[in-house]
Write an enzyme that holds these catalytic residues in place. Structure first.
Site, PDB file in Angstrom:
ATOM      1  N   HIS A 315      -8.849  -2.330   2.740  1.00 25.68           N
ATOM      2  CA  HIS A 315      -8.593  -3.468   3.253  1.00 25.68           C
ATOM      3  C   HIS A 315      -9.332  -3.899   3.927  1.00 25.68           C
ATOM      4  O   HIS A 315     -10.143  -3.614   4.973  1.00 25.68           O
ATOM      5  CB  HIS A 315      -6.441  -2.711   4.472  1.00 25.68           C
ATOM      6  N   ASP A 372       0.335  -1.979  -0.674  1.00 25.94           N
ATOM      7  CA  ASP A 372       0.792  -0.925  -1.837  1.00 25.94           C
ATOM      8  C   ASP A 372       0.639   0.203  -2.131  1.00 25.94           C
ATOM      9  O   ASP A 372       1.333   0.690  -3.063  1.00 25.94           O
ATOM     10  CB  ASP A 372      -0.523  -2.103  -3.103  1.00 25.94           C
TER      11      ASP A 372
HETATM   12  C1  SDX Z   1      -3.710  -6.710  -0.910  1.00 25.03           C
HETATM   13  O1  SDX Z   1      -7.206  -9.362   1.975  1.00 25.03           O
HETATM   14  C2  SDX Z   1      -5.560  -9.226   2.297  1.00 25.03           C
HETATM   15  O2  SDX Z   1      -4.847  -9.460   3.485  1.00 25.03           O
HETATM   16  C3  SDX Z   1      -4.725  -8.656   0.815  1.00 25.03           C
HETATM   17  C4  SDX Z   1      -3.601  -7.712   0.798  1.00 25.03           C
HETATM   18  C5  SDX Z   1      -2.062  -9.206   1.248  1.00 25.03           C
HETATM   19  O3  SDX Z   1      -1.537  -9.102   1.705  1.00 25.03           O
HETATM   20  O4  SDX Z   1      -2.700 -10.097   0.747  1.00 25.03           O
HETATM   21  O5  SDX Z   1      -3.187  -6.837   2.347  1.00 25.03           O
HETATM   22  C6  SDX Z   1      -2.685  -7.183  -0.332  1.00 25.03           C
HETATM   23  O6  SDX Z   1      -4.220  -6.829  -1.841  1.00 25.03           O
HETATM   24  C7  SDX Z   1      -3.678  -5.323  -1.092  1.00 25.03           C
HETATM   25  C8  SDX Z   1      -5.236  -4.535  -1.019  1.00 25.03           C
HETATM   26  C9  SDX Z   1      -4.752  -3.902  -2.162  1.00 25.03           C
HETATM   27  N1  SDX Z   1      -6.157  -3.024  -3.835  1.00 25.03           N
HETATM   28  C10 SDX Z   1      -5.883  -2.236  -3.182  1.00 25.03           C
HETATM   29  O7  SDX Z   1      -5.500  -1.464  -3.421  1.00 25.03           O
HETATM   30  C11 SDX Z   1      -7.397  -1.596  -4.229  1.00 25.03           C
HETATM   31  C12 SDX Z   1      -8.070  -0.352  -3.946  1.00 25.03           C
HETATM   32  N2  SDX Z   1      -8.778  -1.273  -2.475  1.00 25.03           N
HETATM   33  C13 SDX Z   1     -10.183  -1.132  -2.598  1.00 25.03           C
HETATM   34  O8  SDX Z   1     -10.587  -1.811  -4.090  1.00 25.03           O
HETATM   35  C14 SDX Z   1     -10.926  -2.918  -1.718  1.00 25.03           C
HETATM   36  O9  SDX Z   1     -10.053  -1.706  -0.449  1.00 25.03           O
HETATM   37  C15 SDX Z   1     -10.496  -3.827  -1.318  1.00 25.03           C
HETATM   38  C16 SDX Z   1     -10.687  -4.701  -1.966  1.00 25.03           C
HETATM   39  C17 SDX Z   1      -9.031  -3.355  -1.040  1.00 25.03           C
HETATM   40  C18 SDX Z   1     -11.460  -3.986  -0.030  1.00 25.03           C
HETATM   41  O10 SDX Z   1     -12.980  -3.867  -0.375  1.00 25.03           O
HETATM   42  P1  SDX Z   1     -13.399  -4.677   1.068  1.00 25.03           P
HETATM   43  O11 SDX Z   1     -12.967  -5.074   1.965  1.00 25.03           O
HETATM   44  O12 SDX Z   1     -14.858  -5.465   0.460  1.00 25.03           O
HETATM   45  O13 SDX Z   1     -14.708  -3.232   1.024  1.00 25.03           O
HETATM   46  P2  SDX Z   1     -15.425  -2.479   0.051  1.00 25.03           P
HETATM   47  O14 SDX Z   1     -15.197  -3.288  -1.216  1.00 25.03           O
HETATM   48  O15 SDX Z   1     -16.982  -3.586   0.171  1.00 25.03           O
HETATM   49  O16 SDX Z   1     -15.804  -0.905   0.309  1.00 25.03           O
HETATM   50  C19 SDX Z   1     -16.354  -0.848   1.319  1.00 25.03           C
HETATM   51  C20 SDX Z   1     -16.812   0.809   0.532  1.00 25.03           C
HETATM   52  C21 SDX Z   1     -17.601   1.358  -0.327  1.00 25.03           C
HETATM   53  O17 SDX Z   1     -18.392   2.135  -0.001  1.00 25.03           O
HETATM   54  P3  SDX Z   1     -19.839   2.304  -0.208  1.00 25.03           P
HETATM   55  O18 SDX Z   1     -20.234   0.970  -0.654  1.00 25.03           O
HETATM   56  O19 SDX Z   1     -20.012   1.290   1.030  1.00 25.03           O
HETATM   57  O20 SDX Z   1     -20.366   3.242  -0.081  1.00 25.03           O
HETATM   58  O21 SDX Z   1     -15.183   1.483   0.583  1.00 25.03           O
HETATM   59  C22 SDX Z   1     -15.261   1.893  -0.727  1.00 25.03           C
HETATM   60  C23 SDX Z   1     -16.535   1.098  -1.304  1.00 25.03           C
HETATM   61  O22 SDX Z   1     -16.559   2.182  -2.199  1.00 25.03           O
HETATM   62  N3  SDX Z   1     -14.005   1.945  -1.003  1.00 25.03           N
HETATM   63  C24 SDX Z   1     -12.939   2.895  -1.203  1.00 25.03           C
HETATM   64  C25 SDX Z   1     -11.716   2.465  -1.746  1.00 25.03           C
HETATM   65  N4  SDX Z   1     -11.705   0.938  -1.128  1.00 25.03           N
HETATM   66  C26 SDX Z   1     -12.816   0.558  -0.630  1.00 25.03           C
HETATM   67  N5  SDX Z   1     -13.515   3.765  -1.876  1.00 25.03           N
HETATM   68  C27 SDX Z   1     -12.328   4.380  -2.852  1.00 25.03           C
HETATM   69  N6  SDX Z   1     -10.915   4.148  -2.589  1.00 25.03           N
HETATM   70  C28 SDX Z   1     -10.759   2.731  -1.986  1.00 25.03           C
HETATM   71  N7  SDX Z   1      -9.691   2.481  -2.461  1.00 25.03           N
END
Ligand code: SDX
Length: 426
Positions: A315, A372
């Site tokens: 998140h 989720d």
């Molecule tokens: C919602 O913003 C809100 O408030 C949203 C929400 C709401 O109520 O409105 O809370 C609802 O959207 C919840 C989130 C639902 N999405 C998911 O579950 C999809 C999977 N999660 C991700 O794609 C990700 O964690 C996000 C999109 C939720 C957050 O992305 P960020 O903050 O931009 O983080 P990032 O993509 O830059 O990741 C940081 C690191 C990366 O690794 P490095 O490049 O540093 O090596 O963490 C890793 C990412 O690869 N990473 C994950 C991961 N999420 C982040 N690795 C594996 N699995 C994951 N799920």
């Protein structure tokens, strides 16, 4: 000491001063609105990870503590002690309703839950099997054609009426979208049923509104299902300046109709990185299939060369447990016997959580289960089709979007959303 920050350009030794504005709760902000005028440069913040776009007194999140408050009240209290409609009233009016206010609010929403009969033709235009999120976005935008007078509203009573209307109609639009997607006739809302029950009724009832009376004759909408769905709506009601709310505020900033702003929010929420994750979580758990396969998919999630991500994990703001996920996990435990939750899916989810929470990759990145991760197992047990998971997120979040829209309109001096860029072309 001045409440400001000074930035020095090391190339020229020029210094620039910017005012610090303090919050009533959480981080302060540095007002950089004069940054370009002072320095001739733009700031850059991919995904706005460190950027505040507005002032707000609606929702507060402390990502490190895993704290969420609507109008200052913690989500745990709201989810366990108040109905979703009371939470809608709180978000819209900055206070919880008394008994009479709640009754009036409930009755008004019941009467506003009906859709104009002409809208049926819009649904007929879509192929059966159409994903309900596409239909939801289109039908919500179409509502603007029925309430065009709301384009130039400017007073509180107009805002409140427009808000109550869209909150009331969203479950009906979602139910109609689903019924059309399965080729079933629409079931109109029954004003003798409460908000969450009415939604289940419009999804499940037979033509003529007859409810299938289970083989033992019991009523096929159980109290425990109504309470679970009502809680899920509350947990999804608002969440500060997330991607879809930022989209709604962006459309609000151009002065377009509020219902097309909500339609744009629905479109943004559909993405699997955002609200669409709840549908993807169940699809992912079903793809993993058994706890023996979990390790393989955890390895894929950690592999930088594999774009596979664990849906429902991570998140932007929560760097601790998502408090909503905690409430849902508790609900899962409470419901698992009564609603016969899919034990295999729960076992896989629990195995993922157990491994991920002890794995350096997830710990170092502070990746925890989010809302989720748990909602899908409960919605599956409520016999909600997977394609309706994100529409259910929409029904919950509509009140948040419209409250944020109203706040934008009422905040003096809010400007049209128009960021700049780092040009890297010819
Ligand atoms: C919602 O913003 C809100 O408030 C949203 C929400 C709401 O109520 O409105 O809370 C609802 O959207 C919840 C989130 C639902 N999405 C998911 O579950 C999809 C999977 N999660 C991700 O794609 C990700 O964690 C996000 C999109 C939720 C957050 O992305 P960020 O903050 O931009 O983080 P990032 O993509 O830059 O990741 C940081 C690191 C990366 O690794 P490095 O490049 O540093 O090596 O963490 C890793 C990412 O690869 N990473 C994950 C991961 N999420 C982040 N690795 C594996 N699995 C994951 N799920």
């Amino acid at each position: 000491m001045k409440n400001s920050i000074t930035i020095t350009d090391n190339r020229t030794n020029n210094s620039y001063e910017f005012e610090i504005k303090d919050a009533t709760r959480g981080p302060s902000v540095v007002d950089i609105s004069s940054f370009y005028a002072q320095t001739g440069m733009f700031t850059y913040d991919n995904g706005f990870t460190s950027t505040a776009s507005c002032t707000s007194d609606i929702t507060f999140i402390d990502g490190n503590k895993g704290e969420l408050r609507y109008r200052g009240i913690e989500i745990e209290e709201l989810a366990t002690e108040h109905s979703f409609l009371a939470v809608c009233y709180l978000l819209l009016n900055s206070k919880l309703p008394n008994e009479e206010e709640l009754l009036d609010f409930d009755l008004e929403l019941r009467h506003r839950s009906l859709l104009h009969e002409n809208l049926r033709h819009l649904f007929q235009a879509f192929p059966s099997g159409a994903h309900p999120m596409a239909t939801l976005s289109a039908a919500t935008a179409a509502l603007a054609t029925f309430y065009y007078d709301h384009l130039n509203i400017s007073d509180e009573s107009d805002y409140q009426e427009m808000a109550r209307r869209i909150i009331a109609k969203m479950p009906t639009i979602a139910a109609f979208a689903y019924r059309h997607s399965i080729g079933a006739p629409f079931i109109h809302p029954d004003i003798d049923r409460g908000f969450a029950e009415n939604f289940l009724y419009m999804l499940r009832a037979y033509p003529g509104g007859k409810m299938h009376r289970g083989i033992y004759g019991e009523y096929t909408i159980k109290e425990i299902e109504i309470k679970a769905l009502d809680t899920i709506f509350t947990l999804h009601a608002d969440h500060e300046q997330n991607a879809s709310t930022t989209t709604v505020r962006g459309v609000a900033s151009t002065g377009a109709h509020p219902y097309v702003a909500i339609s744009a929010g629905i479109s943004a929420l559909w993405g699997r990185a955002h609200g669409g994750a709840n549908e993807s979580v169940i699809q992912q758990l079903e793809m993993i299939g058994s706890i023996e396969n979990v390790d393989k998919f955890i390895a894929r999630a950690k592999d930088p060369d594999d774009d596979f991500r664990l849906m429902g994990f991570g998140h932007r703001v929560y760097k601790n447990f998502d408090p909503r996920a905690k409430v849902l996990k508790g609900l899962q435990e409470q419901l698992k016997d009564e609603l016969k939750l899919d034990s295999n899916l729960m076992q896989i989810a629990n195995k993922i959580e157990e491994i991920a929470l002890n794995d350096e990759y997830f710990i170092s990145r502070k990746l925890y289960p989010n809302i989720d991760f748990y909602s899908g197992v409960i919605l599956t047990a409520l016999k909600i089709p997977t394609s309706m998971f994100t529409p259910i997120f929409v029904i919950g979040r509509t009140v948040g979007w419209i409250t944020q829209w109203i706040e934008f309109k009422k905040t003096k001096g809010m400007k049209i959303t128009r960021p700049r860029q780092l040009y890297i072309g010819k």
